[in-house]
Design a protein around this motif. Structure first.
Motif, short mmCIF file in Angstrom:
data_model
loop_
_atom_site.label_atom_id
_atom_site.label_comp_id
_atom_site.label_asym_id
_atom_site.label_seq_id
_atom_site.Cartn_x
_atom_site.Cartn_y
_atom_site.Cartn_z
N GLU A 171 -1.00 -6.92 -2.30
CA GLU A 171 -1.43 -8.23 -1.82
C GLU A 171 -1.36 -9.23 -2.96
N VAL A 172 -0.66 -10.32 -2.70
CA VAL A 172 -0.51 -11.38 -3.70
C VAL A 172 -0.91 -12.70 -3.02
N GLU A 173 -2.02 -13.25 -3.37
CA GLU A 173 -2.49 -14.55 -2.85
C GLU A 173 -2.34 -14.65 -1.32
N GLY A 174 -2.88 -13.69 -0.60
CA GLY A 174 -2.87 -13.76 0.87
C GLY A 174 -1.57 -13.31 1.51
N ILE A 175 -0.67 -12.82 0.70
CA ILE A 175 0.61 -12.34 1.23
C ILE A 175 0.70 -10.84 0.97
N LYS A 176 0.94 -10.09 2.02
CA LYS A 176 1.15 -8.64 1.84
C LYS A 176 2.64 -8.43 1.63
N VAL A 177 2.98 -7.87 0.48
CA VAL A 177 4.39 -7.65 0.14
C VAL A 177 4.65 -6.16 0.07
N VAL A 178 5.70 -5.73 0.77
CA VAL A 178 6.11 -4.33 0.70
C VAL A 178 7.18 -4.22 -0.38
N VAL A 179 6.96 -3.34 -1.35
CA VAL A 179 8.01 -3.06 -2.33
C VAL A 179 8.47 -1.62 -2.13
N THR A 180 9.77 -1.41 -2.29
CA THR A 180 10.33 -0.09 -1.97
C THR A 180 11.17 0.42 -3.14
N ALA A 181 11.22 1.75 -3.26
CA ALA A 181 11.98 2.33 -4.36
C ALA A 181 13.48 2.22 -4.13
N ARG A 182 13.88 2.23 -2.86
CA ARG A 182 15.31 2.09 -2.58
C ARG A 182 15.52 0.98 -1.56
N ARG A 183 16.77 0.54 -1.44
CA ARG A 183 17.12 -0.54 -0.52
C ARG A 183 16.97 -0.03 0.91
N ARG A 184 16.29 -0.79 1.74
CA ARG A 184 16.14 -0.37 3.14
C ARG A 184 15.71 -1.54 4.01
N PRO A 185 16.06 -1.48 5.30
CA PRO A 185 15.64 -2.55 6.21
C PRO A 185 14.25 -2.28 6.79
N PHE A 186 13.65 -3.32 7.35
CA PHE A 186 12.42 -3.19 8.14
C PHE A 186 12.69 -3.83 9.49
N HIS A 187 13.30 -3.06 10.38
CA HIS A 187 13.74 -3.60 11.67
C HIS A 187 12.96 -3.04 12.85
N ASP A 188 12.26 -1.92 12.62
CA ASP A 188 11.52 -1.29 13.71
C ASP A 188 10.02 -1.46 13.49
#
Ligand SMILES: [Zn+2]
Length: 507
Positions: free
Chosen positions: A409-426
């Motif tokens: 969480e950064v200033e009211g924003i939840k950020v997903v960080v990932t070890a590898r490149r991937r989409p978030f489509h589902d």
């Protein structure tokens, strides 16, 4: 007769009786399957290496869900190797050579073959090599010989070339974007392979290149002109003497001579194939100026402003230039920077590929506060990172470090960080991280047109025309040197449709 061969015959005959899909199967055919699928932006500075590919071989390949449909055929499809990767930059030369030599070795071990099914994408680019699928097919053709029939299934965004057509006998491409007809397409490619083998048919394959290049975001089949162009394909496919009708958008972010849209037809009546291919090419050409984005688009700053001001939620903001499923790197942080600058709140940003940041979160643990740098680790020349103080709120429990995903969480924003490149489509991509997408005011994804699961949720849907390896501002793409003259790069281009038969088509 070897034991292996006897077992193969027994299996093939047993499935013939169990599932009489092709009733005139008498002599079992030897058919193998294998291929490589990736979409490569030549504007990307990253390279697809060994660890970026998911490689299936042996039992895991036979048992994979993607190829479960092969069990419904009267013949056993013998596995070789299938390599797939999230779209990205060009494939590193040594990685390509390693995968290709394994494929060829496994094919060699299975010879003689009557048929080969190739599950491909069609827009691969290998470092220092143009026309990579052409290289793949001509190499395997040398091994299997002239009599073996080759059938390929393609993505809608595959690029065709003379070398591709001259080595294949059949091709079938997706007819939907977003791609929701994956299995039907793979089945079409295999149905016609079995049909031709059982009936001793050498089909004709005809290619009509169309000098138009559109991003997928303007040529979706969910709105016109894409909708009406692709809607006619099943009826055209039902014509006597036609086995498959494919219309491909091509892949615009590959600066190589073969990049174009095309109509590709397989069948037994060349005159019908040719006439249909020319008609589709003409219709696509005539529609070239009508291809439009299907959603509201703007700059990163505008889209963030609209999302904050929206009276409804969730606003879904697609960071289109860095979409990993189109060949974007997926590590850029400009949209995050803009969200922070405009003080957006109740936002989820899924996600940014950043292995060092992800691992730092795992070392710190849930609840820890840490100084963090997010973004620009894969392509430091592409953008710059956001540096902030973050609280770790969730860590995905998985065995493989490459699959690590952390929510900060950064200033009211939840950020997903990932070890590898991937989409978030589902939706499951979010819920597996304890995030409920509909609870947020703003959802940011690295995507072009929204996926079938996210689209119904978007209220409103906004697409930021952001910078990246798949920048939608086509006319200003740098390094546009190798492509043949095409629309919109040459706005006043003249074109008369023509059709090219495969060198393997009967004369
Ligand atoms: Zn595609």
């Amino acid at each position: 007769m070897t034991l292996q061969r006897r077992h193969f015959l027994q299996t093939a005959l047993a499935s013939t009786f169990a599932l009489p899909r092709i009733t005139n199967a008498i002599v079992p055919k030897r058919i193998a399957f294998g291929g490589i699928g990736i979409e490569c932006s030549t504007y990307s500075r990253i390279r697809a290496k060994d660890e970026d590919f998911t490689i299936l071989r042996g039992a895991p390949l036979v048992q994979s869900e993607r190829f479960a449909f092969l069990k419904s055929y009267p013949y056993q499809f013998l596995p070789t190797v299938v390599a797939t990767a999230v779209p990205g930059g060009p494939v590193a030369g040594d990685t390509y050579r390693r995968i290709k030599s394994e494929f060829l070795k496994r094919i060699e071990d299975l010879l003689p073959l009557d048929g080969l099914y190739l599950p491909m994408h069609g827009a691969m680019f290998v470092d220092g090599m143009e026309n990579a699928e052409g290289d793949w097919y001509s190499s395997v053709r040398k091994l299997v010989g002239a009599k073996c029939l080759l059938s390929a299934s393609y993505d809608l965004h595959g690029n065709i070339s003379r070398r591709v057509i001259d080595n294949l006998d059949m091709l079938s491409a997706f007819r939907t974007a977003p791609h929701i007809d994956r299995e039907e397409t793979l089945r079409r490619a295999c149905d016609m392979l079995i049909h031709c083998l059982d009936n001793a048919i050498q089909p004709s394959l005809i290619w009509a290149p169309i000098p138009v290049l559109m991003p997928g975001e303007r040529s979706s089949t969910e709105w016109d002109p894409g909708k009406r162009l692709w809607a006619q394909l099943p009826a055209l496919n039902a014509q006597p003497g036609v086995l498959d009708v494919s219309l491909l958008v091509g892949y615009v972010w590959a600066d190589e001579p073969r990049s174009t849209a095309s109509a590709v037809l397989t069948g037994t009546v060349p005159t019908t194939l040719r006439k249909t291919a020319l008609s589709l090419a003409q219709q696509y050409w005539d529609a070239r100026k009508d291809f439009q984005f299907g959603t509201k688009t703007g700059s990163v700053g505008q889209c963030v402003r609209w999302a904050i001001a929206a009276q409804t939620q969730p606003a879904i903001l697609a960071d289109s230039g860095d979409n990993p499923t189109g060949g974007g790197t997926g590590d850029r942080a400009e949209v995050l920077e803009e969200l922070l600058r405009q003080q957006a709140r109740n936002v989820v940003f899924a996600g940014i590929a950043d292995r060092p940041a992800t691992e730092a979160c795992y070392r710190a643990g849930v609840g820890a506060m840490l100084p963090i740098s997010i973004g620009a680790t894969l392509d430091p020349l592409g953008g710059k990172p956001v540096k902030a103080s973050a609280k770790v709120v969730f860590l995905l429990k998985v065995d493989q470090p490459l699959e690590h995903q952390a929510v900060v969480e950064v200033e009211g924003i939840k950020v997903v960080v990932t070890a590898r490149r991937r989409p978030f489509h589902d939706i499951a991509d979010f819920t597996s991280l304890n995030l409920q997408p509909k609870n947020f005011k703003i959802i940011v994804v690295k995507s072009g047109y929204l996926s079938p699961e996210l689209k119904p949720l978007a209220n409103p849907s906004l697409m930021a025309l952001s910078d990246g390896a798949i920048n939608q501002d086509l006319e200003h793409l740098p390094k546009n040197r190798l492509r043949k003259p095409s629309y919109p790069f040459v706005p006043d281009l003249k074109f008369e449709p023509y059709a090219v038969p495969s060198a393997r088509s009967p004369r």
